[in-house]
Design a protein around this motif. Structure first.
Motif, short mmCIF file in Angstrom:
data_model
loop_
_atom_site.label_atom_id
_atom_site.label_comp_id
_atom_site.label_asym_id
_atom_site.label_seq_id
_atom_site.Cartn_x
_atom_site.Cartn_y
_atom_site.Cartn_z
N ARG A 52 0.85 -1.19 0.00
CA ARG A 52 0.00 0.00 0.00
C ARG A 52 0.88 1.23 0.00
O ARG A 52 1.80 1.33 0.81
CB ARG A 52 -0.91 0.04 1.23
N PHE A 53 0.60 2.16 -0.92
CA PHE A 53 1.31 3.44 -0.93
C PHE A 53 0.46 4.43 -1.69
O PHE A 53 -0.36 4.05 -2.53
CB PHE A 53 2.71 3.28 -1.57
N ASP A 54 0.62 5.70 -1.35
CA ASP A 54 -0.11 6.75 -2.05
C ASP A 54 -1.62 6.49 -2.03
O ASP A 54 -2.31 6.78 -3.00
CB ASP A 54 0.42 6.83 -3.50
N GLY A 55 -2.10 5.87 -0.96
CA GLY A 55 -3.54 5.61 -0.83
C GLY A 55 -4.08 4.48 -1.69
O GLY A 55 -5.28 4.27 -1.79
N ALA A 78 -4.74 3.42 5.41
CA ALA A 78 -5.91 4.03 4.73
C ALA A 78 -5.81 3.94 3.21
O ALA A 78 -4.73 4.12 2.62
CB ALA A 78 -6.04 5.49 5.16
N LEU A 79 -6.94 3.63 2.58
CA LEU A 79 -7.04 3.54 1.13
C LEU A 79 -8.02 4.59 0.61
O LEU A 79 -9.10 4.74 1.17
CB LEU A 79 -7.58 2.16 0.73
N ASP A 80 -7.66 5.26 -0.50
CA ASP A 80 -8.58 6.25 -1.07
C ASP A 80 -9.88 5.58 -1.52
O ASP A 80 -10.95 6.15 -1.42
CB ASP A 80 -7.93 6.93 -2.29
N ALA A 136 -11.39 2.94 -0.31
CA ALA A 136 -12.20 2.29 0.73
C ALA A 136 -12.06 3.08 2.04
O ALA A 136 -11.40 2.64 2.97
CB ALA A 136 -11.75 0.84 0.92
N PRO A 137 -12.70 4.26 2.08
CA PRO A 137 -12.48 5.16 3.21
C PRO A 137 -12.82 4.52 4.56
O PRO A 137 -12.25 4.88 5.58
CB PRO A 137 -13.41 6.34 2.92
N GLY A 138 -13.72 3.53 4.57
CA GLY A 138 -14.12 2.94 5.85
C GLY A 138 -13.24 1.78 6.29
O GLY A 138 -13.49 1.16 7.32
N TRP A 139 -12.19 1.46 5.52
CA TRP A 139 -11.36 0.27 5.81
C TRP A 139 -10.76 0.38 7.21
O TRP A 139 -10.11 1.37 7.55
CB TRP A 139 -10.26 0.14 4.77
N ARG A 140 -11.00 -0.61 8.04
CA ARG A 140 -10.48 -0.60 9.41
C ARG A 140 -9.99 -1.99 9.78
O ARG A 140 -10.57 -2.99 9.34
CB ARG A 140 -11.59 -0.26 10.42
N LEU A 141 -8.96 -2.06 10.61
CA LEU A 141 -8.55 -3.34 11.18
C LEU A 141 -9.58 -3.75 12.23
O LEU A 141 -10.21 -2.88 12.83
CB LEU A 141 -7.18 -3.19 11.85
N LYS A 142 -9.70 -5.06 12.45
CA LYS A 142 -10.52 -5.52 13.59
C LYS A 142 -9.69 -5.36 14.86
O LYS A 142 -8.55 -5.78 14.90
CB LYS A 142 -10.89 -6.99 13.41
N ARG A 143 -10.26 -4.76 15.89
CA ARG A 143 -9.51 -4.55 17.14
C ARG A 143 -9.81 -5.66 18.14
O ARG A 143 -10.86 -6.29 18.08
CB ARG A 143 -9.87 -3.19 17.73
N GLY A 144 -8.86 -5.90 19.03
CA GLY A 144 -9.05 -6.91 20.06
C GLY A 144 -8.01 -6.70 21.13
O GLY A 144 -7.12 -5.84 20.98
N PRO A 145 -8.06 -7.48 22.21
CA PRO A 145 -7.10 -7.29 23.30
C PRO A 145 -5.65 -7.44 22.82
O PRO A 145 -5.33 -8.37 22.09
CB PRO A 145 -7.44 -8.42 24.28
N VAL A 146 -4.81 -6.49 23.21
CA VAL A 146 -3.39 -6.53 22.87
C VAL A 146 -2.67 -7.34 23.96
O VAL A 146 -2.72 -6.98 25.13
CB VAL A 146 -2.82 -5.10 22.78
#
Ligand code: RFL
Ligand code: PHB
Length: 393
Positions: A78-81, A248-250, A252-262
């Motif tokens: 991934r680069f430049d969005g 972040a991708l241009d 797919a603005p909503g793209w998010r990792l799934k979060r969980g306990p670190v």
């Protein structure tokens, strides 16, 4: 105590060497300074080249790897969005990589060694190697509070970057090459399913980020951070927010990792380092004891495996024929592969990270190189060829 091959260090290099020698009928003793639980917990590399997988299978350590390892056919840049996928089998004539944690490789090798190998001593700390350039080198170590000596026909230093074996090579015969980088990695392990099928390497104006995984339920994620960063300054929410910003991708603005306990968080320095030669008399160095790469190319563990494959073959050749020919070639054979991997790891690192001193011109050069990899099958094949692994010495 006497053995044919005294092995200092029970990391992947030392443990695999002991397995390879056992199968060749050469006896060995492994001395490891830490306890078993510590060695089996240490969080490190995650990517195995095809050649590494083949070797682990050949020594009988392939069953769980074949069941639980995740075979990957590519990576995403991934680069430049934008996102670009590299298809490894198409670019390399069929080669792939496998995600299987170094901790799991170590657990499998320890279990095998204890079940059917030569002695593997934990909490056996080596202090010195005597007589490396004689016919009867000796390892001095402490075990269960007592000073001990192990005499050997050969000694192998598999004791990592902080080990002592290489100090037995006289300083005037050793040359060290080194580069440290002006950034580190903050690595986390999280109980969160990866939302991606393959690894993602991201170049961003905020710095590099890498999304990897351990299992379908556990993510391994890295962020470029300044040298000297205290992990306490990175509470979990800050880490997740920063990862999302860098991936972040241009499109797919909503793209998010799934979060969980670190469950783990640590800062790792980035270093390139080689000591030459990898042999002095009857002392041989293998793995991180002889060379370090920054982790961006996923080469550290694979290089350690390649070294001990070459060394086990040479020691078995000596045992079978009495000829030193392959032992004499060991250092040169390994260093050819080591320097190729040093170059690849350096190139991946400097193309993907934001050097705090870099100019806008330097950033445009990085983007031009990434664009070249994304659009030219020749440039993509060069990356894929190195990443999936060059033939073992
Ligand atoms: P190891 O794994 O460091 O094992 C050396 C072993 O020697 C023992 N030892 C001694 N034993 C007896 N007496 C002494 N005096 C001793 N001194 C040391 C140590 O306790 C240890 O058990 O080296 P080896 O076997 O050469 O294996 C190499 C790999 O571990 C290494 O290349 C990779 O893990 C590098 N690396 C990574 N590589 C990747 O490809 N991806 C990664 O994400 C990645 N993360 C890492 C890493 C290395 C790290 N280190 C060394 C600080 C993260 C870390 C933190
Ligand atoms: C990891 O999964 O720990 C990993 C993967 C690829 C790298 C470095 C680390 O380049």
């Amino acid at each position: 105590m006497h053995t044919t091959v005294g092995i200092i260090g029970g990391g992947p290099a030392g443990l695999l060497l002991a397995r390879l020698l056992h199968r060749a009928g050469v006896d060995s003793v492994v001395l490891e300074s830490r306890d078993r639980a510590y060695v089996e917990r240490r969080q490190r590399a995650g990517i195995l080249e095809q050649g590494t997988v083949d070797v682990l299978r050949a020594v009988g350590a392939g069953a769980r790897l074949d069941r639980e390892g995740l075979v990957h056919d590519g990576i995403e840049l991934r680069f430049d969005g934008r996102a670009h996928r590299l298809d490894f089998p198409a670019l390399t004539g069929g080669r792939r990589v496998t995600v299987y944690a170094q901790t799991e490789v170590v657990k499998d090798l320890v279990a095998l060694q204890l079940a059917e190998g030569g002695p593997l001593l934990f909490e056996a700390e080596v202090h010195a190697v005597d007589g490396a350039d004689t016919d009867r080198p000796a390892i001095r170590y402490t075990h269960e509070g007592r000073e001990q000596t192990l005499t050997c026909d050969y000694v192998v230093g598999c004791d990592g970057f902080h080990g002592i074996a290489r100090t037995a090579v006289p300083e005037h015969l050793r040359t060290t090459y080194e580069r440290t980088y002006p950034y580190s990695w903050l690595g986390i392990l999280a109980e969160a399913p990866p939302v991606y099928d393959e690894l993602i390497y991201a170049h961003s104006p905020r710095g590099f980020a890498l999304a990897s995984m351990r299992t379908p339920a556990v993510s391994r994620l890295y962020l470029q951070v300044p040298n000297g960063t205290d992990p306490a300054d990175w509470p979990d929410e800050r880490v997740w927010d920063e990862l999302d910003a860098r991936f972040a991708l241009d499109s797919a603005p909503g793209w998010r990792l799934k979060r969980g306990p670190v469950t783990q968080k640590a800062v790792l320095p980035m270093r390139s380092w080689v000591t030459e030669p990898m042999r002095h008399g009857r002392l041989f160095l293998a793995g991180d004891a002889a060379h370090i790469v920054p982790p961006t190319g996923a080469k550290g563990l694979n290089l350690a495996v390649a070294d001990v494959v070459v060394l086990a073959r040479a020691l078995a050749h000596r045992a079978g024929t009495g000829s030193d020919e392959l032992l004499e070639a060991y250092s040169d054979t390994c260093l050819r592969r080591v320097w190729r991997a040093e170059h690849f790891s350096y190139a991946m690192t400097t193309t993907l990270h934001a050097d705090p001193a870099q100019s806008p011109f330097d950033t445009r050069l990085q983007l031009a190189q990434l664009e070249r990899i994304a659009t030219s099958p020749h440039a993509a094949a060069e990356l894929a060829d190195n990443y999936t692994g060059l033939p073992m010495g």
